[in-house]
Scaffold this motif. Sequence first.
Motif, PDB file in Angstrom:
ATOM      1  N   LEU A   1      -5.907 -11.901 -61.740  1.00  0.00           N
ATOM      2  CA  LEU A   1      -7.156 -12.114 -62.148  1.00  0.00           C
ATOM      3  C   LEU A   1      -6.471 -11.954 -63.985  1.00  0.00           C
ATOM      4  N   ASP A   2      -5.835 -10.657 -63.877  1.00  0.00           N
ATOM      5  CA  ASP A   2      -5.312 -10.294 -65.035  1.00  0.00           C
ATOM      6  C   ASP A   2      -4.020  -9.751 -65.331  1.00  0.00           C
ATOM      7  N   PRO A   3      -2.858 -10.580 -66.061  1.00  0.00           N
ATOM      8  CA  PRO A   3      -1.568 -10.202 -65.728  1.00  0.00           C
ATOM      9  C   PRO A   3      -1.540  -8.444 -65.375  1.00  0.00           C
ATOM     10  N   GLU A   4      -1.773  -7.873 -66.403  1.00  0.00           N
ATOM     11  CA  GLU A   4      -1.622  -6.363 -66.959  1.00  0.00           C
ATOM     12  C   GLU A   4      -2.051  -5.870 -65.737  1.00  0.00           C
TER      13      GLU A   4
ATOM     14  N   LEU B   1       0.780  -2.347 -62.462  1.00  0.00           N
ATOM     15  CA  LEU B   1       0.239  -0.848 -61.455  1.00  0.00           C
ATOM     16  C   LEU B   1       0.924  -1.811 -60.070  1.00  0.00           C
ATOM     17  N   LEU B   2       0.322  -2.680 -60.144  1.00  0.00           N
ATOM     18  CA  LEU B   2       0.786  -3.606 -58.324  1.00  0.00           C
ATOM     19  C   LEU B   2       2.425  -3.358 -58.306  1.00  0.00           C
ATOM     20  N   VAL B   3       3.367  -3.272 -59.792  1.00  0.00           N
ATOM     21  CA  VAL B   3       5.231  -3.001 -58.969  1.00  0.00           C
ATOM     22  C   VAL B   3       5.033  -1.231 -58.993  1.00  0.00           C
TER      23      VAL B   3
ATOM     24  N   GLY C   1       2.826 -19.539 -61.039  1.00  0.00           N
ATOM     25  CA  GLY C   1       4.795 -19.276 -61.286  1.00  0.00           C
ATOM     26  C   GLY C   1       4.478 -18.489 -62.471  1.00  0.00           C
ATOM     27  N   SER C   2       3.518 -19.460 -63.864  1.00  0.00           N
ATOM     28  CA  SER C   2       3.380 -19.213 -64.816  1.00  0.00           C
ATOM     29  C   SER C   2       2.761 -17.541 -65.026  1.00  0.00           C
ATOM     30  N   PHE C   3       1.611 -17.324 -63.724  1.00  0.00           N
ATOM     31  CA  PHE C   3       0.382 -15.888 -64.369  1.00  0.00           C
ATOM     32  C   PHE C   3       2.073 -14.736 -64.571  1.00  0.00           C
ATOM     33  N   VAL C   4       3.385 -14.933 -63.373  1.00  0.00           N
ATOM     34  CA  VAL C   4       4.126 -13.671 -63.851  1.00  0.00           C
ATOM     35  C   VAL C   4       5.263 -13.902 -64.859  1.00  0.00           C
TER      36      VAL C   4
ATOM     37  N   ALA D   1       5.551 -11.402 -71.767  1.00  0.00           N
ATOM     38  CA  ALA D   1       4.915 -10.184 -72.827  1.00  0.00           C
ATOM     39  C   ALA D   1       4.841  -8.781 -72.096  1.00  0.00           C
ATOM     40  N   HIS D   2       6.402  -8.367 -71.854  1.00  0.00           N
ATOM     41  CA  HIS D   2       6.841  -7.798 -71.024  1.00  0.00           C
ATOM     42  C   HIS D   2       5.971  -6.136 -70.447  1.00  0.00           C
TER      43      HIS D   2
END
Length: 344
Positions: free
Chosen positions: A272-275, A279-281, A306-309, A315-316
């Motif tokens: 739910l939050d791209p930030e 951490l997942l990666v 797709g756009s979420f990723v 956004a770096h």
Amino acid sequence: MSQPEPGISRPTVVDAHAHYFPSTMGGFAPASGEELPRLVIDDERSGRIMIGDRVFRPVTSQLWDVEHRLQAMDDAGVRLQVISPVPVMLTYTASAAAAQEYSAAVNDALAAEVRASAGRLVGLGTVPLQDPALAVTELERMMGDLGLRGAEIGTTIGGTELDDPILTPFWEAAERLGAAVFVHPVDGGAGAVRRTGQPYDFGMGMLTDTAIAATGLVFGGVLEQFPRLRIGLAHGCGAFGWVYPRLRKAHGVWGVGPDERMRSLWVDTLVLDPEHLRLLVYRFGADKVMVGTDHPFFPDLFAAAGSFVRDAAEAHILDDDVVEPILSGNAMGFLGLPVVPPTV
């Protein structure tokens, strides 16, 4: 939201976390007469999941209608989708015989829908894990006769944790058969934290439930005993990525380090939050994060699959070179399938 530039290809999106309920299950009743989840279709676009006379939740036709699902996938830019049962269909509190009947009917219907999808759907079925011997038999049938890619299972099996030795035959079979195993929280997160109801169950319970299951897999010996298992966990593995350093500190294992076992897990992007993707990666590896949407329950999240990723990369938050693997290749690795080439 970014738009593709003319002539620039976009990676194929593979959605590894989506749910399905067969339309044929409306009249299903096990020989025992037990009340198990069924689907009532009210009209072309809407229906209800029922347990006995109780409405579990209203649903849309994308849950059971392949044509409607494929249209939604086209609209969202999803080329391939992994469908698995709605978690309430993991009937671990039923008798083993009833659960076996139910699982077989669900898996037969799911496999038929996969065959009817012209290569757009991949299936993960369900097994009656309250009886591991029956679960192994059904998993062998799913992987052989039905052509499914593995199974969705719950974070607990009627109160039995995933590292309980009673489940060892299932894990052995999953590794031997090369089955993908997708772990999903059960009971909507109820009972996992000290407060109940909303927003506690959905907001914290499901994430805690998933983290406890992952802890059992990593620290309870399952991944050490069966290192070739391919296990994915829903909702970014819940809170596990955040609490893992404290778990590692507390555990103090010898031999194969927990980092190696933890990084053998796959997780989805449903955070739910791209930030949080950062951490997942970092925690699981750029090769272990895959798209997940919970389709068709959250249309807004599915539309942004797709756009979420991609937007996280812009956004770096993510490096550009991990976008394509997250959108497609990693899920194919989880499924044990060749990587789908990008589409223009």
